[in-house]
Design an enzyme around this catalytic site. Structure first.
Site, PDB file in Angstrom:
ATOM      1  N   GLU A  99       0.832  -1.201   0.000  1.00  8.06           N
ATOM      2  CA  GLU A  99       0.000   0.000   0.000  1.00  8.06           C
ATOM      3  C   GLU A  99       0.867   1.250   0.000  1.00  8.06           C
ATOM      4  OE1 GLU A  99      -3.098  -2.036   3.178  1.00  8.06           O
ATOM      5  OE2 GLU A  99      -2.158  -0.119   3.626  1.00  8.06           O
ATOM      6  N   CYS A 112       3.084   8.519   1.639  1.00  5.47           N
ATOM      7  CA  CYS A 112       3.498   7.541   2.646  1.00  5.47           C
ATOM      8  C   CYS A 112       3.766   6.218   1.926  1.00  5.47           C
ATOM      9  CB  CYS A 112       2.379   7.392   3.678  1.00  5.47           C
ATOM     10  SG  CYS A 112       2.689   6.090   4.872  1.00  5.47           S
ATOM     11  N   CYS A 119       5.578  -7.665   7.585  1.00  4.45           N
ATOM     12  CA  CYS A 119       6.583  -7.158   8.527  1.00  4.45           C
ATOM     13  C   CYS A 119       6.894  -8.256   9.531  1.00  4.45           C
ATOM     14  CB  CYS A 119       6.048  -5.923   9.245  1.00  4.45           C
ATOM     15  SG  CYS A 119       7.247  -5.245  10.426  1.00  4.45           S
ATOM     16  N   CYS A 123       3.863  -6.142  15.624  1.00  2.00           N
ATOM     17  CA  CYS A 123       3.326  -5.314  16.719  1.00  2.00           C
ATOM     18  C   CYS A 123       1.834  -5.633  16.832  1.00  2.00           C
ATOM     19  CB  CYS A 123       3.537  -3.830  16.425  1.00  2.00           C
ATOM     20  SG  CYS A 123       5.270  -3.416  16.171  1.00  2.00           S
ATOM     21  N   CYS A 126      -1.078  -3.696  14.866  1.00  4.73           N
ATOM     22  CA  CYS A 126      -0.814  -3.356  13.465  1.00  4.73           C
ATOM     23  C   CYS A 126      -1.305  -4.444  12.499  1.00  4.73           C
ATOM     24  CB  CYS A 126       0.686  -3.158  13.309  1.00  4.73           C
ATOM     25  SG  CYS A 126       1.193  -2.945  11.607  1.00  4.73           S
ATOM     26  N   SER A 204      10.508   6.439   9.549  1.00  5.84           N
ATOM     27  CA  SER A 204       9.866   6.086  10.811  1.00  5.84           C
ATOM     28  C   SER A 204      10.282   4.675  11.217  1.00  5.84           C
ATOM     29  CB  SER A 204       8.349   6.143  10.613  1.00  5.84           C
ATOM     30  OG  SER A 204       7.715   5.671  11.757  1.00  5.84           O
ATOM     31  N   SER A 227       8.478   5.297  16.658  1.00  4.48           N
ATOM     32  CA  SER A 227       7.175   4.874  17.194  1.00  4.48           C
ATOM     33  C   SER A 227       7.410   4.299  18.577  1.00  4.48           C
ATOM     34  CB  SER A 227       6.567   3.793  16.294  1.00  4.48           C
ATOM     35  OG  SER A 227       6.355   4.330  15.026  1.00  4.48           O
ATOM     36  N   ASN A 304      -6.438   4.058  14.554  1.00  2.00           N
ATOM     37  CA  ASN A 304      -7.467   3.687  13.586  1.00  2.00           C
ATOM     38  C   ASN A 304      -7.904   2.258  13.905  1.00  2.00           C
ATOM     39  OD1 ASN A 304      -7.796   5.871  11.824  1.00  2.00           O
ATOM     40  ND2 ASN A 304      -6.040   5.285  10.567  1.00  2.00           N
ATOM     41  N   CYS A 347      -1.635   1.327   8.292  1.00  2.57           N
ATOM     42  CA  CYS A 347      -0.823   0.554   7.366  1.00  2.57           C
ATOM     43  C   CYS A 347      -1.191  -0.925   7.379  1.00  2.57           C
ATOM     44  CB  CYS A 347       0.651   0.789   7.632  1.00  2.57           C
ATOM     45  SG  CYS A 347       1.419  -0.306   8.801  1.00  2.57           S
TER      46      CYS A 347
HETATM   47  S1  SF4 Z   1       3.892  -1.176  13.359  1.00  2.00           S
HETATM   48 FE1  SF4 Z   1       5.520  -1.093  11.864  1.00  2.00          FE
HETATM   49  S2  SF4 Z   1       7.102  -2.397  12.776  1.00  2.00           S
HETATM   50 FE2  SF4 Z   1       5.221  -2.889  13.869  1.00  2.00          FE
HETATM   51  S3  SF4 Z   1       4.358  -4.638  12.741  1.00  2.00           S
HETATM   52 FE3  SF4 Z   1       3.470  -2.780  11.868  1.00  2.00          FE
HETATM   53  S4  SF4 Z   1       4.767  -2.313  10.133  1.00  2.00           S
HETATM   54 FE4  SF4 Z   1       5.910  -3.706  11.441  1.00  2.00          FE
END
Ligand code: SF4
Length: 359
Positions: A99, A112, A119, A123, A126, A204, A227, A304, A347
């Site tokens: 994206e 962005c 990833c 986290c 996310c 970031s 972050s 979000n 994201c």
């Molecule tokens: S917040 Fe960033 S580092 Fe954490 S899982 Fe999502 S994309 Fe990966």
């Protein structure tokens, strides 16, 4: 149609130079080909008339030239706002999806971009983390996202242009630092048509300590955002277990102090407020204590909501109290408005719902 030949845009400049050497071509040809690909947007080797016909033929027998394809384009309807966030889902030549988002405001138009497919850090808040990790994006794939968004903007004839780039899309940029740096060097270079000052680029990270140290020494003029989401080691481990354990708060604070001292550039501490998790005055106190030891500003952001993830955004009153505490503690604090709630702008939300692993 996707070619079975490797995409030459996935080669780094260094790999292009090695290719030139193996073909007995001078090294400067690598830069010329790179410019044809990323500045003149050549779609065929035949466009590269600076190369001999025989060499063009050899290249086209070995490589393809491919671009990502927009498979979905969503425009947000922001409440009480004149601007619309746009999100695109890009299909890469190998079938993976990433994206990229355009975030407009009164003075800026921010692109962005993503740096990884999925990833590895997972986290808990996310959507990208839930996808697992597929692979790093090549420098070319990162650069192409910027150009694709730029083409969308140019097609509108609104007179706007991309003013800022943030590496806050899918993936952790500092787990793909080489390709991120190469992409930045390409789209900030005066020798390429899209030329954006590095000072308008923000990387970031969740706090990948060795790579922050590397950035500090790299000479890049980019900005850094971290972050944090909690200034308490235990809470941070609950929210982002892998990152928090690998890069503990104490060491992270020390690294940021060294980074800001050596670059003279403040760091943005990104803090996403989650209801009942990290939004108390005690949390604000810990954040103030952590942030005092280096040059920084704090950016409070809304969460979000994401389907199947149980975190909740905080009420405005909580956010204001939290902010006021930090301001009273002498810190520079901004509240970032949440954009794109109508288009799953957090994201990874769109890619996760559309993602099917390529064969
Ligand atoms: S917040 Fe960033 S580092 Fe954490 S899982 Fe999502 S994309 Fe990966």
């Amino acid at each position: 149609m996707t070619s079975s030949l490797p995409n030459i845009k996935d080669l780094t400049l260094k790999e292009l130079q090695q290719l030139m050497t193996s073909h007995g071509e001078p090294l400067f040809r690598a830069t010329q080909i790179h410019q044809w690909l990323f500045s003149h947007h050549a779609e065929s080797f035949d466009d590269m008339t600076i190369l001999s016909l025989a060499f063009r033929r050899k290249l086209s027998e070995t490589f393809s030239i491919e671009r990502p394809e927009i498979v979905e384009h969503l425009t947000g309807i922001e409440e009480a706002c004149d601007y619309q966030t746009e999100k695109i889902l890009l299909k890469l030549p190998d079938g993976n999806m990433v994206e990229s988002v355009l975030i407009p405001s009164a003075e800026r138009l921010t692109a962005c971009v993503s740096t990884q497919v999925g990833c590895p850090l997972n986290c808990h808040f996310c959507a990208t983390g839930k996808m697992g990790f597929q692979r790093n994006l090549s420098a070319g794939e990162i650069t192409e996202q910027v150009y694709t968004l730029n083409n969308l903007v140019a097609a509108k004839e609104s007179g706007k242009a991309i003013t800022n780039i943030v590496f806050m899309g899918m993936g952790e940029p500092l787990l793909n630092t080489d390709n991120v740096i190469e992409a930045i060097e390409t789209f900030s270079s005066r020798n390429y048509r899209f030329c954006l000052s590095q000072k308008r680029v923000t990387i970031s990270t969740v706090g990948v300590i060795p790579e922050i140290q590397r950035l500090g020494k790299s000479g890049l003029k980019t900005k850094l955002a971290v972050s944090l989401h909690s200034a308490n080691q235990e809470k941070r481990e609950l929210l982002m277990p892998i990152a928090a354990r690998q890069y503990p708060l104490q060491e992270l604070g020390k690294t940021l102090a060294e980074y800001t001292a050596s670059t003279g550039s403040p760091v943005t501490i990104v803090y996403m407020l989650l209801k009942g998790i990290n939004d108390s005055l005690d949390d604000a106190k810990m954040l103030a204590r952590f942030s005092r030891s280096f040059l920084c500003k704090i950016n409070l952001i809304d969460y979000n909501s994401i389907i199947n993830i149980k975190f909740m955004p905080v009420f405005s009153s909580t956010k204001e109290l939290f902010q006021q505490y930090l301001v009273n503690a002498g810190l520079h604090v901004t509240i970032r408005k949440s954009f794109g709630t109508t288009i799953n702008a957090a994201c990874g939300q769109l890619a996760t719902t559309r993602y099917t692993k390529p064969q």
